[in-house]
Design a protein around this motif. Structure first.
Motif, mmCIF file in Angstrom:
data_model
loop_
_atom_site.group_PDB
_atom_site.id
_atom_site.type_symbol
_atom_site.label_atom_id
_atom_site.label_comp_id
_atom_site.label_asym_id
_atom_site.label_seq_id
_atom_site.Cartn_x
_atom_site.Cartn_y
_atom_site.Cartn_z
ATOM 1 N N LYS A 28 0.915 -1.173 0.353
ATOM 2 C CA LYS A 28 -0.077 0.498 -0.068
ATOM 3 C C LYS A 28 0.746 1.241 0.122
ATOM 4 C CE LYS A 28 -3.731 -2.243 2.678
ATOM 5 N NZ LYS A 28 -4.244 -2.064 3.375
ATOM 6 N N ILE A 29 1.989 1.537 1.403
ATOM 7 C CA ILE A 29 2.759 2.122 0.643
ATOM 8 C C ILE A 29 3.361 3.238 -0.033
ATOM 9 C CG2 ILE A 29 4.979 3.437 1.953
ATOM 10 C CD1 ILE A 29 2.033 3.532 3.917
ATOM 11 N N LYS A 30 3.684 1.686 -1.419
ATOM 12 C CA LYS A 30 4.912 2.118 -2.069
ATOM 13 C C LYS A 30 3.835 2.229 -3.384
ATOM 14 C CE LYS A 30 7.694 -1.832 -1.650
ATOM 15 N NZ LYS A 30 7.911 -3.750 -2.011
ATOM 16 N N ILE A 31 2.305 2.086 -3.314
ATOM 17 C CA ILE A 31 1.500 2.452 -3.983
ATOM 18 C C ILE A 31 0.916 3.852 -4.479
ATOM 19 C CG2 ILE A 31 -0.900 2.322 -5.220
ATOM 20 C CD1 ILE A 31 -0.643 -0.905 -4.875
ATOM 21 N N HIS A 32 0.586 3.786 -3.097
ATOM 22 C CA HIS A 32 0.903 6.060 -2.048
ATOM 23 C C HIS A 32 2.342 6.058 -2.955
ATOM 24 C CE1 HIS A 32 -2.994 5.385 -0.302
ATOM 25 N NE2 HIS A 32 -2.548 4.070 0.680
ATOM 26 N N GLN A 33 3.002 5.743 -2.195
ATOM 27 C CA GLN A 33 4.565 6.549 -2.816
ATOM 28 C C GLN A 33 4.470 6.818 -4.351
ATOM 29 O OE1 GLN A 33 6.491 8.126 -0.055
ATOM 30 N NE2 GLN A 33 7.002 9.388 -2.028
ATOM 31 N N SER A 34 3.887 5.656 -5.394
ATOM 32 C CA SER A 34 4.161 5.984 -6.762
ATOM 33 C C SER A 34 3.082 7.179 -6.958
ATOM 34 C CB SER A 34 3.702 4.727 -7.497
ATOM 35 O OG SER A 34 3.812 4.861 -8.756
ATOM 36 N N VAL A 35 1.685 7.348 -6.742
ATOM 37 C CA VAL A 35 1.245 8.561 -6.898
ATOM 38 C C VAL A 35 1.639 9.773 -6.499
ATOM 39 C CG1 VAL A 35 -1.118 9.430 -6.409
ATOM 40 C CG2 VAL A 35 -1.145 6.707 -6.849
ATOM 41 N N ILE A 36 2.036 9.998 -5.429
ATOM 42 C CA ILE A 36 2.268 10.995 -4.891
ATOM 43 C C ILE A 36 4.025 11.195 -5.031
ATOM 44 C CG2 ILE A 36 4.157 11.916 -2.747
ATOM 45 C CD1 ILE A 36 2.390 9.989 -1.164
ATOM 46 N N THR A 37 4.528 10.236 -5.883
ATOM 47 C CA THR A 37 6.189 10.984 -6.846
ATOM 48 C C THR A 37 5.623 11.692 -8.700
ATOM 49 O OG1 THR A 37 7.176 9.195 -5.923
ATOM 50 C CG2 THR A 37 8.215 9.870 -8.220
ATOM 51 N N LYS A 38 4.758 11.031 -8.919
ATOM 52 C CA LYS A 38 3.587 11.344 -10.703
ATOM 53 C C LYS A 38 3.613 12.764 -9.917
ATOM 54 C CE LYS A 38 3.617 6.739 -12.803
ATOM 55 N NZ LYS A 38 4.187 6.982 -13.472
ATOM 56 N N LEU A 39 2.761 12.666 -8.904
ATOM 57 C CA LEU A 39 1.917 14.813 -8.828
ATOM 58 C C LEU A 39 2.788 16.081 -8.773
ATOM 59 C CD1 LEU A 39 -1.049 13.170 -6.640
ATOM 60 C CD2 LEU A 39 -1.064 14.260 -8.995
ATOM 61 N N GLU A 44 3.474 19.661 -8.471
ATOM 62 C CA GLU A 44 1.917 20.264 -8.193
ATOM 63 C C GLU A 44 2.853 19.951 -6.453
ATOM 64 O OE1 GLU A 44 -0.495 20.190 -8.115
ATOM 65 O OE2 GLU A 44 -1.551 19.941 -9.828
ATOM 66 N N LYS A 45 2.910 20.838 -5.664
ATOM 67 C CA LYS A 45 2.942 20.732 -3.866
ATOM 68 C C LYS A 45 1.635 20.444 -2.968
ATOM 69 C CE LYS A 45 6.429 23.563 -4.923
ATOM 70 N NZ LYS A 45 7.099 25.234 -4.564
ATOM 71 N N GLU A 110 -4.349 19.164 -0.892
ATOM 72 C CA GLU A 110 -4.623 18.204 -0.327
ATOM 73 C C GLU A 110 -4.692 17.540 -1.084
ATOM 74 O OE1 GLU A 110 -4.838 17.832 4.641
ATOM 75 O OE2 GLU A 110 -6.622 17.794 3.666
ATOM 76 N N LEU A 111 -4.065 15.852 -0.869
ATOM 77 C CA LEU A 111 -3.820 14.998 -1.431
ATOM 78 C C LEU A 111 -4.964 14.084 -0.333
ATOM 79 C CD1 LEU A 111 -3.687 12.953 -3.448
ATOM 80 C CD2 LEU A 111 -2.046 12.699 -2.809
ATOM 81 N N ILE A 112 -5.920 13.008 -0.250
ATOM 82 C CA ILE A 112 -6.616 12.583 0.700
ATOM 83 C C ILE A 112 -6.732 11.242 -0.265
ATOM 84 C CG2 ILE A 112 -8.519 12.089 1.675
ATOM 85 C CD1 ILE A 112 -8.822 15.576 1.729
ATOM 86 N N PHE A 113 -6.189 10.167 0.572
ATOM 87 C CA PHE A 113 -5.980 9.035 -0.588
ATOM 88 C C PHE A 113 -7.485 8.337 0.257
ATOM 89 C CE2 PHE A 113 -1.609 9.222 -1.402
ATOM 90 C CZ PHE A 113 -1.984 8.838 -2.645
ATOM 91 N N TYR A 132 -7.085 18.364 -3.603
ATOM 92 C CA TYR A 132 -8.422 19.408 -2.849
ATOM 93 C C TYR A 132 -7.363 20.916 -3.236
ATOM 94 C CZ TYR A 132 -12.075 22.062 -0.579
ATOM 95 O OH TYR A 132 -12.648 23.510 -0.477
ATOM 96 N N SER A 133 -7.898 21.729 -3.414
ATOM 97 C CA SER A 133 -7.313 23.447 -3.357
ATOM 98 C C SER A 133 -7.917 24.012 -2.310
ATOM 99 C CB SER A 133 -7.731 24.235 -4.611
ATOM 100 O OG SER A 133 -6.936 25.053 -4.479
#
Length: 165
Positions: A28-39, A44-45, A110-113, A132-133
């Motif tokens: 799960k953490i690997k997948i979350h981290q992958s999404v974060i890296t792509k963004l 994106e900040k 904010e990124l809310i998974f 969300y902005s």
């Protein structure tokens, strides 16, 4: 004495399993981290909400197989295997969990998974989040379709499935 030994063994196994990440937690953490890296690659900040929120699933079309407005047959959400996987997801059986991945204190976005979903055979994963902005009071719902390739999770496709205003 035997009862005491059994109790100590039970407690030590319970405590040990509660303090370490399971393979699923690690995935799960690997997948979350992958999404974060792509963004972040897109410039994106954002701040990452410190736990998953099932509420992020509210506008995703599970009953329709996650199919978006894009009807291009090459998109993952239009593939029969993906449609079947998404339609069979039981959202009532999942629970929120903590995410300790905050590397940015940016509070304007904010990124809310939502919790990650895995296929029964372990070859597919679906990650859903809301972005969300606070500045514009708008956002979007996004879904990332992952497939396992040589024990590495790779993004097969991504779709924006809703806007929030």
């Amino acid at each position: 004495m035997l009862k005491l030994n059994l109790l100590v063994m039970f407690l030590s196994l319970t405590i040990a399993s509660g303090n370490c990440q399971t393979k699923t937690d690690s995935e799960k953490i690997k997948i979350h981290q992958s999404v974060i890296t792509k963004l972040k690659k897109e410039g994106e900040k954002f701040h990452i909400y410190p736990s998953t929120r099932k509420a992020s699933l509210s506008s995703f079309d599970f009953t329709g197989g996650g199919r978006g407005l894009d009807t291009n047959s090459n998109r993952a959400w239009n593939n029969k295997e993906w449609i079947s996987f998404v339609k069979n997801i039981d959202t009532s059986s999942i629970s929120d969990y903590p995410i300790y991945l905050n590397s940015n204190r940016e509070k304007r976005k904010e990124l809310i998974f939502a919790p990650i979903f895995f296929s029964k055979d372990g070859t597919k994963a679906l990650a859903i989040a809301k972005f969300y902005s606070y500045t514009s009071q708008t956002g979007s719902g996004m879904a990332w379709f992952f497939e396992r390739d040589n024990n590495v999770w790779k993004v097969k496709d991504m779709q924006i499935f809703s806007t929030i205003n």
